[in-house]
Design a protein around this motif. Structure first.
Motif, PDB file in Angstrom:
ATOM      1  N   SER A 121     -21.143  42.896 -30.411  1.00 23.38           N
ATOM      2  CA  SER A 121     -22.494  42.878 -29.833  1.00 23.38           C
ATOM      3  C   SER A 121     -22.480  42.624 -28.328  1.00 23.38           C
ATOM      4  CB  SER A 121     -23.356  41.819 -30.526  1.00 23.38           C
ATOM      5  OG  SER A 121     -23.609  42.169 -31.858  1.00 23.38           O
TER       6      SER A 121
ATOM      7  N   LYS B  23     -27.751  42.810 -33.469  1.00 23.10           N
ATOM      8  CA  LYS B  23     -28.211  43.407 -32.217  1.00 23.10           C
ATOM      9  C   LYS B  23     -29.005  44.653 -32.556  1.00 23.10           C
ATOM     10  CE  LYS B  23     -26.318  44.888 -27.700  1.00 23.10           C
ATOM     11  NZ  LYS B  23     -25.045  45.222 -26.987  1.00 23.10           N
TER      12      LYS B  23
ATOM     13  N   HIS C  16     -31.028  44.489 -27.828  1.00 18.49           N
ATOM     14  CA  HIS C  16     -31.565  43.124 -27.913  1.00 18.49           C
ATOM     15  C   HIS C  16     -30.798  42.318 -28.954  1.00 18.49           C
ATOM     16  CE1 HIS C  16     -35.239  43.590 -25.421  1.00 18.49           C
ATOM     17  NE2 HIS C  16     -35.129  44.859 -25.772  1.00 18.49           N
ATOM     18  N   ARG C  17     -30.328  41.139 -28.568  1.00 22.64           N
ATOM     19  CA  ARG C  17     -29.660  40.261 -29.512  1.00 22.64           C
ATOM     20  C   ARG C  17     -30.701  39.577 -30.389  1.00 22.64           C
ATOM     21  NH1 ARG C  17     -24.295  39.113 -27.771  1.00 22.64           N
ATOM     22  NH2 ARG C  17     -24.122  37.833 -29.642  1.00 22.64           N
TER      23      ARG C  17
END
Length: 351
Positions: A93, A320, A324-325
């Motif tokens: 990620s 993710k 965006h995490r």
């Protein structure tokens, strides 16, 4: 977007929130004043509601590179040792190339959506970067060819047909979208809008250090030219369809385009893309219940004669999503890495 405290899970969407989210799915950069009479509350209330939704990490708007700026992409299946899977997902990620990372149950431990600036970069990432990671047992890549459905087209069902039409009329169309945007300005806008697709023209202009008119024209031109795709994403647990599944299909080559047109009319599908690999059509769906996985499979077999579903996986967790995490609850944390484009990039090093 601020970093989300993992313990803050106390915000539940009500019907007004869902109506607001549905409207922003249709017109992600709509002005509050334009949406207020459609949704039935004042603009200040809408702004306050959206701020709370974003702060909780439940939904967010991002501006991503559009089709004209996207480099080659692939879906990467990863088989890994179970004890190493979560750590691998976190490590992958951190890569800009990996824009979505799902942990899955089924024939693979992980599915990664990968995008790079060039075919050489994609080859190097798939063959040099990922296979060398400790804990990976095997990988299989499926190169994207033609997308039929993408996640930005998926909708809640909270607005009436008349309200949907009214929101569509609120979309502003620029009268002069033809000019080519300076590459440096384009890159800056993509980075800022990736983190917050609703950033105001005033904020963008002030941050970049250019005039508002130039920013407004650039955003309009990038959108019209397919170089900017602004979309709303949300936590699936709050969507009413908390089960996320992947299907891997084999379709006779002569039927692929026809099948693709049918898939656009199935509302549960969030992604449908033809691929080169072991399967030639891969779907991602959101469903209300786990039992719906088999029910949808029956629907697909009925609607798509001649198509075989070769495999399927259920997503246990998304780490993710489109850069965006997400935390363990699927809420955005505020950590974002811009998606790569086909504009010239420094050569990556995977030593």
């Amino acid at each position: 977007m601020s970093h989300l405290d993992e313990s803050r899970q106390d915000y539940d969407l009500d019907e007004l929130d869902r109506r607001l989210i549905h409207a922003l799915q249709i017109n992600p950069r709509a002005r509050w004043a334009a949406l207020a009479p459609i949704i039935g509350v004042d603009a200040v209330t809408l702004a306050r509601r959206w701020e709370r939704i974003v702060e909780a990490g439940i939904a967010w708007v991002s501006g991503h590179p559009g089709p004209e700026l996207r480099g080659p992409s692939a879906i990467l299946e990863i088989e890994a040792h179970p004890a190493a899977t979560l750590g691998l997902a976190q490590e992958i990620s951190a890569d800009s190339e990996a824009f979505t990372v799902d942990l899955t149950a089924g024939g693979r431990e992980m599915l990664v959506l990968v995008a790079t600036s060039s075919m050489d970069a994609l080859t190097e990432y798939l063959m040099m970067r990922v296979p060398k990671l400790d804990g990976i047992r095997a990988t299989r890549a499926h190169l994207f060819t033609s997308p039929f459905v993408h996640g930005g087209q998926w909708r809640l069902r909270s607005l009436s047909a008349e309200e949907i039409a009214a929101v569509e009329r609120s979309i502003e169309v620029s009268r002069s979208p033809r000019g080519r945007v300076d590459s440096q300005l384009e890159d800056q806008l993509l980075r800022l809008l990736g983190a917050d697709g609703r950033a105001t023209v005033a904020f963008l202009a002030r941050t970049i250090g250019v005039g508002q008119r130039r920013v407004r024209d650039a955003v309009a031109a990038m959108t019209a030219q397919g170089r900017l795709d602004t979309r709303l994403d949300m936590a699936k647990a709050q969507s009413g369809r908390p089960v996320h599944a992947w299907y891997f299909l084999r379709v006779p080559a002569a039927l692929v385009q026809r099948v693709g047109s049918v898939l656009t009319r199935i509302g549960e599908i969030r992604l449908a893309v033809s691929t080169v690999g072991q399967y030639n059509l891969i779907l991602a769906v959101w469903l209300p219940t786990l039992a719906g996985v088999q029910r949808l499979e029956a629907v697909l077999e009925e609607k798509l004669p001649g198509v075989s579903i070769a495999d399927r996986s259920v997503v246990l967790r998304t780490v993710k999503k489109e850069g965006h995490r997400l935390n363990a609850h699927g809420h955005a944390t505020g950590e974002f890495s811009p998606l790569l484009t086909n504009m010239p990039q420094p050569n990556p090093s995977f030593e």
